[in-house]
Design a protein around this motif. Structure first.
Motif, mmCIF file in Angstrom:
data_model
loop_
_atom_site.group_PDB
_atom_site.id
_atom_site.type_symbol
_atom_site.label_atom_id
_atom_site.label_comp_id
_atom_site.label_asym_id
_atom_site.label_seq_id
_atom_site.Cartn_x
_atom_site.Cartn_y
_atom_site.Cartn_z
ATOM 1 N N ILE A 1 -3.324 -5.177 -3.752
ATOM 2 C CA ILE A 1 -1.468 -5.023 -3.088
ATOM 3 C C ILE A 1 -1.383 -6.632 -2.618
ATOM 4 C CG2 ILE A 1 -2.183 -2.776 -1.348
ATOM 5 C CD1 ILE A 1 -3.595 -5.342 1.169
ATOM 6 N N SER B 1 0.486 -4.976 -10.588
ATOM 7 C CA SER B 1 -0.409 -5.473 -9.060
ATOM 8 C C SER B 1 -1.428 -6.273 -9.851
ATOM 9 C CB SER B 1 -1.671 -4.834 -8.782
ATOM 10 O OG SER B 1 -2.686 -4.950 -10.060
ATOM 11 N N PRO C 1 0.928 -1.474 0.070
ATOM 12 C CA PRO C 1 -0.843 -0.045 -0.055
ATOM 13 C C PRO C 1 0.988 1.378 -0.436
ATOM 14 C CG PRO C 1 -1.007 -1.697 1.919
ATOM 15 C CD PRO C 1 0.329 -2.238 1.563
#
Lengths: 287, 164
Positions: B70, B31, A39
């Motif tokens: 993530i 991702s 993140p």
């Protein structure tokens, strides 16, 4: 929000990871579960030159009872501990505490070592490590060393780890038969505004080996020796948080920066102590 | 960002997605969410916050719900990924999807794939509204106010043993 470009290397094992970290001279970050790092990288608050991925190594996955204590490999995931039948005296509360960490999908990726190395004051593993005097096993290019939690955590998200070192194992030398953690959060899964952990054994109905720690309030979780002494030896049925409020206030004021310690925060923190103290004796482990 | 740039670091990966094998080179910073959407054209996985907060991107990785925004695609090497596209049997909604339809568990539908995959893979036991809320609090919805999502989750968990 996509991360800035980085190099990527897969470590074969922890020793290889330290070599890679040394090669990159402080410009590389270790990737374990990535639930804190990715993140931050997506937001570009961190732009490591390289990531060293521990994800496929075989080491660091163990949960072992040893000599009355517990040894956890750094790559154990929170969800493994949550769903693991921990029938080890002194640690039976551990799976329930895991439920406080974020949400389930985060727990299936995030690791114990990652949480400890990230050193967020609100992190449950950091609170437990400080509470129970954990020992951290660290590997560097020159070998292994073991650090006490009190020395390992040094400041805001800062640990004793050198840039070429990796956390391999987390040891809890001694558990407690009774433990409770209470967190003040606005929504389930949020980072704790304040948290408190109270743990003890019971000897003839009296609290023994008491340890008490607060998280979230300060730069790091902290213990409360005066408060621990006040509870030590008291009959479990007679301990009242209300009677200890002066000591609680003193302990918190001593540690938390005065500009940050509002009346609200002190009130919230006192309440988390109240809940954790009651929960400890009532067997309500996580709230 | 152009992932076709020659200076993007790429590595070889192989993984299963909804039962189909993929093998190829993937840029290291992609991702899992962007890989599923961009490389494989599976747009059902939605990208909301890219910080791991909202859960719209939830997929199953080796049977467990994870936040694909993530998770790097390359971390899914040698893994089995399941997305919302894998729930239905052809044109027949799965029992889980049917429960959401019957209980009106969606309005705009943006968060829905995330909720479906969370429920499809959760290891927690949902027995009542409180436990449903605790599990479902992993994900955000801006439309429904959550009540119909809780209804859908309960309808699913109470009936699925009979249905499956």
């Amino acid at each position: 929000m996509k991360p800035a470009p980085f190099e990527y290397v897969r470590a074969r094992d922890f020793a290889h990871a330290t070599e890679l970290l040394a090669d990159h001279r402080g410009e590389a970050k270790v990737l374990a579960g990535g639930q804190s790092l990715l993140p931050i990288m997506n937001l570009r608050l961190a732009r490591p030159r390289a990531l060293i991925d521990l994800g496929k190594i075989q080491e660091g996955r163990h949960i072992l009872a040893e000599g009355g204590g517990l040894r956890l490999g750094a790559l154990v995931r929170h969800a493994q501990v949550e769903h693991y039948p921990i029938d080890i005296a002194g640690f039976r509360w551990l799976p329930a505490v895991m439920g406080l960490i974020g949400h389930e999908p985060i727990r299936w990726r995030g690791t114990v070592g990652g949480s400890i190395a990230h050193a967020d004051a609100a992190a449950e593993w950091c609170l437990l490590a400080v509470l129970l005097d954990a020992r951290l096993v660290v590997l560097g290019p020159h070998g292994l060393r073991t650090v006490a939690a009190a020395e390992f955590f040094q400041g805001v998200m800062t640990t004793d780890l050198a840039s070429d070192e990796v956390l391999m194992e987390i040891q809890f030398p001694q558990g407690r038969s009774h433990l409770a953690v209470n967190e003040m959060v606005r929504r389930a899964g949020d980072f704790a505004i304040a948290s408190c952990a109270v743990a003890c054994n019971l000897l003839s109905g009296r609290a023994a080996d008491v340890c008490i720690a607060f998280g979230g309030l300060s730069t790091l979780p902290f213990r409360c020796p005066e408060l621990e002494q006040a509870v030590e030896g008291q009959p479990a049925s007679e301990v009242r948080a209300g009677a200890l409020i002066e000591i609680v206030t003193r302990e918190i004021s001593r540690t938390v920066d005065s500009s940050a310690l509002t009346e609200y925060l002190l009130g919230v923190a006192s309440d988390t102590f109240h809940q954790a103290l009651n929960g400890c004796f009532a067997g309500q482990v996580a709230s | 960002m152009s992932l076709n740039d020659s200076n993007e670091c790429r590595i070889a990966v192989q993984l299963q997605v909804n039962g189909t094998s993929f093998a190829g080179e993937v840029a290291v910073r992609v991702s899992l969410a962007d890989f599923l959407r961009g490389e494989l054209g599976l747009k059902g996985t939605h990208v909301g916050c890219e910080q791991g907060v909202c859960g719209a991107c939830t997929v199953l990785l080796d049977g467990r719900p994870v936040r694909s925004c993530i998770t790097l695609a390359i971390q899914a090497d040698d893994c089995n990924v399941e997305t919302v596209e894998g729930l239905a049997e052809g044109h027949e909604l799965s029992y889980l999807q049917a429960a959401f339809k019957a209980q009106h568990g969606l309005q705009c539908g943006f968060c829905t794939p995330g909720f479906l995959m969370l429920l499809a893979g959760t290891a927690s036991s949902i027995s009542d509204r409180q436990s449903a809320r605790e599990t479902l609090s992993a994900n955000l919805c801006r439309c429904t106010g959550y009540r119909s999502i809780v209804d859908s989750a309960l309808s699913y968990t109470r009936g699925k043993e009979d249905a499956e």
